[in-house]
Design an enzyme around this catalytic site. Structure first.
Site, PDB file in Angstrom:
ATOM      1  N   LYS A 192       2.110  -3.878   6.474  1.00 33.80           N
ATOM      2  CA  LYS A 192       2.529  -3.865   5.057  1.00 33.80           C
ATOM      3  C   LYS A 192       4.039  -3.652   4.960  1.00 33.80           C
ATOM      4  O   LYS A 192       4.727  -4.329   4.194  1.00 33.80           O
ATOM      5  CB  LYS A 192       1.783  -2.761   4.293  1.00 33.80           C
ATOM      6  CG  LYS A 192       0.290  -2.992   4.161  1.00 33.80           C
ATOM      7  CD  LYS A 192      -0.006  -4.215   3.310  1.00 33.80           C
ATOM      8  CE  LYS A 192      -1.478  -4.524   3.184  1.00 33.80           C
ATOM      9  NZ  LYS A 192      -1.754  -5.798   2.513  1.00 33.80           N
ATOM     10  N   SER A 202       0.838  -1.200   0.000  1.00 33.64           N
ATOM     11  CA  SER A 202       0.000   0.000   0.000  1.00 33.64           C
ATOM     12  C   SER A 202       0.867   1.242   0.000  1.00 33.64           C
ATOM     13  O   SER A 202       1.970   1.242   0.569  1.00 33.64           O
ATOM     14  CB  SER A 202      -0.870  -0.021   1.260  1.00 33.64           C
ATOM     15  OG  SER A 202      -1.410   1.252   1.508  1.00 33.64           O
ATOM     16  N   TYR A 227      -1.850  -1.081  10.740  1.00 37.12           N
ATOM     17  CA  TYR A 227      -2.126  -1.631   9.403  1.00 37.12           C
ATOM     18  C   TYR A 227      -0.942  -1.360   8.476  1.00 37.12           C
ATOM     19  O   TYR A 227      -0.415  -2.263   7.817  1.00 37.12           O
ATOM     20  CB  TYR A 227      -3.418  -1.017   8.825  1.00 37.12           C
ATOM     21  CG  TYR A 227      -3.509  -1.154   7.332  1.00 37.12           C
ATOM     22  CD1 TYR A 227      -3.812  -2.385   6.752  1.00 37.12           C
ATOM     23  CD2 TYR A 227      -3.267  -0.066   6.485  1.00 37.12           C
ATOM     24  CE1 TYR A 227      -3.861  -2.525   5.370  1.00 37.12           C
ATOM     25  CE2 TYR A 227      -3.322  -0.197   5.120  1.00 37.12           C
ATOM     26  CZ  TYR A 227      -3.620  -1.422   4.554  1.00 37.12           C
ATOM     27  OH  TYR A 227      -3.656  -1.559   3.195  1.00 37.12           O
TER      28      TYR A 227
HETATM   29  N1  UFG Z   1     -12.789  11.302   3.287  1.00 40.21           N
HETATM   30  C1  UFG Z   1     -13.808  12.169   3.658  1.00 40.21           C
HETATM   31  N2  UFG Z   1     -14.948  11.610   4.155  1.00 40.21           N
HETATM   32  C2  UFG Z   1     -15.129  10.266   4.306  1.00 40.21           C
HETATM   33  C3  UFG Z   1     -14.070   9.396   3.922  1.00 40.21           C
HETATM   34  C4  UFG Z   1     -12.911   9.956   3.428  1.00 40.21           C
HETATM   35  O1  UFG Z   1     -13.690  13.387   3.548  1.00 40.21           O
HETATM   36  O2  UFG Z   1     -16.194   9.844   4.776  1.00 40.21           O
HETATM   37  C5  UFG Z   1     -11.551  11.877   2.698  1.00 40.21           C
HETATM   38  C6  UFG Z   1     -10.294  11.586   3.495  1.00 40.21           C
HETATM   39  O3  UFG Z   1     -10.096  12.556   4.497  1.00 40.21           O
HETATM   40  C7  UFG Z   1      -9.229  11.614   2.387  1.00 40.21           C
HETATM   41  C8  UFG Z   1      -9.971  11.082   1.150  1.00 40.21           C
HETATM   42  O4  UFG Z   1     -11.354  11.265   1.446  1.00 40.21           O
HETATM   43  O5  UFG Z   1      -8.845  12.941   2.126  1.00 40.21           O
HETATM   44  C9  UFG Z   1      -9.722   9.603   0.876  1.00 40.21           C
HETATM   45  O6  UFG Z   1      -9.981   8.871   2.058  1.00 40.21           O
HETATM   46  P1  UFG Z   1     -10.075   7.261   2.031  1.00 40.21           P
HETATM   47  O7  UFG Z   1     -10.418   6.826   3.414  1.00 40.21           O
HETATM   48  O8  UFG Z   1     -10.956   6.819   0.930  1.00 40.21           O
HETATM   49  O9  UFG Z   1      -8.596   6.809   1.632  1.00 40.21           O
HETATM   50  P2  UFG Z   1      -7.217   7.085   2.376  1.00 40.21           P
HETATM   51  O10 UFG Z   1      -6.332   7.762   1.397  1.00 40.21           O
HETATM   52  O11 UFG Z   1      -7.364   7.695   3.690  1.00 40.21           O
HETATM   53  O12 UFG Z   1      -6.766   5.586   2.676  1.00 40.21           O
HETATM   54  C10 UFG Z   1      -6.362   4.745   1.649  1.00 40.21           C
HETATM   55  C11 UFG Z   1      -6.617   3.286   2.018  1.00 40.21           C
HETATM   56  C12 UFG Z   1      -5.734   2.879   3.157  1.00 40.21           C
HETATM   57  C13 UFG Z   1      -4.319   3.229   2.908  1.00 40.21           C
HETATM   58  C14 UFG Z   1      -4.207   4.691   2.579  1.00 40.21           C
HETATM   59  C15 UFG Z   1      -2.818   5.154   2.275  1.00 40.21           C
HETATM   60  O13 UFG Z   1      -7.957   3.111   2.384  1.00 40.21           O
HETATM   61  O14 UFG Z   1      -5.815   1.480   3.295  1.00 40.21           O
HETATM   62  O15 UFG Z   1      -5.022   4.974   1.438  1.00 40.21           O
HETATM   63  O16 UFG Z   1      -2.361   4.544   1.126  1.00 40.21           O
HETATM   64  F1  UFG Z   1      -3.583   2.974   4.016  1.00 40.21           F
END
Ligand code: UFG
Length: 365
Positions: free
Chosen positions: A152, A124, A148
């Site tokens: 990885k 990841s 998590y």
């Molecule tokens: N976000 C919101 N509201 C929500 C969910 C997410 O505003 O309800 C925002 C987050 O703050 C972020 C973006 O949307 O700015 C993406 O969030 P995600 O949770 O979809 O994805 P992340 O980048 O946080 O996480 C992903 C994977 C993880 C991994 C991470 C880093 O889900 O497993 O990328 O690679 F660890």
């Protein structure tokens, strides 16, 4: 010769299995069905017009794993199985280390015993930690902020040690950015357990009326519109990245890490707008506090994968939104319910009826 896909019944695994079958590979799936769903694999077979061998098997069950390697001539393993919720990993670190690290060790020991030394590992972009400034390339320093991510990173390091001890191993570490979207058939897609923690499934559930509004975590980031920027990649592009990595590890030895991303950053607000355009539905949202642990911006430099794997993502954000919406609209409850002969059959019944549940059970789906 077959390809073993661990975690093949999950979101990424099901799309990968469809691409592998369509490319002509024989595919064996090992999944403990904690997050994966047997119905997804039945639909994969329907999409590809070919069948899979499916085992209900936890990677920690080494006797079960051995049974799979005895039953099939496995040429290479694509290892996706693992727990993946960042928040949960903070609450339950031991469960993450047991499943993701000890589970991988058990798999590697079995592979070594059967002299299978070709592995594609699902890593990841989280291994780049919170300080990397994008575009992120594979040579950036690594660091993690939660259990998590640490699982990885630890597995990447274990695989490095393994390769150093025996250069006959051939390993690709695939660092995913943010997979979204669904198969264009609308038959397989992301089916999160409970309240989605990721952005796209949350948006699609708001669009279909299952949730009232999207909460956007922070509007004061130093980004173009103040919301978080990510590299969203279509899950089918991600799957084809695995096929290219598989071709490479079959053809040559070594260990290498590859970013699987598009190279383009998209903000939360941009994704919401693109989704509204694709679906024709409005997504009500509200800005709330930043989510702890989130970074302002993360997107890949995907040029190494382009150079060495001859792979690049081809589907844009509009296609990702259209496909995610088609899946959600056609499957409002995900795989939880489906109709057969006019009757709704509950997921649990399907799981137990199609899969042998004791020992190594090969299921015909
Ligand atoms: N976000 C919101 N509201 C929500 C969910 C997410 O505003 O309800 C925002 C987050 O703050 C972020 C973006 O949307 O700015 C993406 O969030 P995600 O949770 O979809 O994805 P992340 O980048 O946080 O996480 C992903 C994977 C993880 C991994 C991470 C880093 O889900 O497993 O990328 O690679 F660890």
């Amino acid at each position: 010769m077959s390809i073993l896909v661990t975690g093949g019944a999950g979101y990424i695994g099901s799309h990968l299995c469809a691409e592998l079958l369509e490319a002509g590979y024989d595919v064996v799936v090992a999944d403990n069905f904690v997050n994966g769903n047997a119905e997804s694999l039945r639909r994969v077979e329907e999409i590809a017009h070919r069948s899979l061998s499916v085992y209900r098997c936890d990677l920690l069950d080494s006797a079960g794993l051995r049974g799979i390697f005895e039953n099939h001539r496995i040429e290479a393993v694509i290892h996706l199985a693992g727990l993946k919720a960042v928040g949960e990993s903070v609450e339950e670190p031991l469960s993450y280390y047991r499943n993701n690290v000890a589970g991988t060790l058990s798999l590697l020991e079995t592979m070594r015993r059967f002299e299978v030394r070709k592995l594609v590992f699902s890593s990841s972009a989280t291994v780049y930690g919170s300080t990397a400034s994008p575009p992120i390339s594979e040579g950036f320093s690594l660091g993690v902020t939660n259990p998590y991510g640490r699982t990885k990173l630890v597995v990447e390091e274990i695989l490095g040690d393994l390769h150093a001890s025996d250069p006959r191993w051939s390993i690709a570490l695939l660092r995913y950015f943010n997979p979204i979207g669904a198969h264009s058939s609308g038959r397989i897609g992301e089916d999160p357990c409970g309240v989605p923690s990721n952005l796209m499934p949350y948006i699609t559930q708001v669009a279909i009326g299952q949730r009232e509004e999207l909460r956007i975590f922070g509007n004061d980031y130093p980004t173009l519109d103040g919301t978080g920027v990510r590299d969203y990649i279509h899950v089918v592009d991600l799957a084809t990245g695995h096929l290219q990595a598989l071709r490479k590890i079959v053809a040559s030895r070594g260990i290498d890490a590859y970013n699987l991303g598009t190279g383009y950053g998209v903000s939360v607000l941009q994704l919401v707008k693109a989704f509204e355009k694709a679906s024709g539905r409005q997504i009500p949202f509200r800005f709330v506090e930043r989510r702890p642990g989130d970074v302002a911006a993360s997107y890949a430099d995907p040029s190494k994968a382009a150079r060495e794997l001859e792979w690049r993502a081809t589907r844009g954000i509009d296609a990702m939104c259209l496909d995610a919406w088609r899946w959600q609209l056609g499957n409002p409850m995900g795989y939880a319910e489906m109709r057969e002969g006019g009757q709704i059959i509950h997921e649990n019944r399907i799981r137990h009826s199609v899969l042998a549940v004791s020992g190594v059970g090969e299921g015909s789906l």
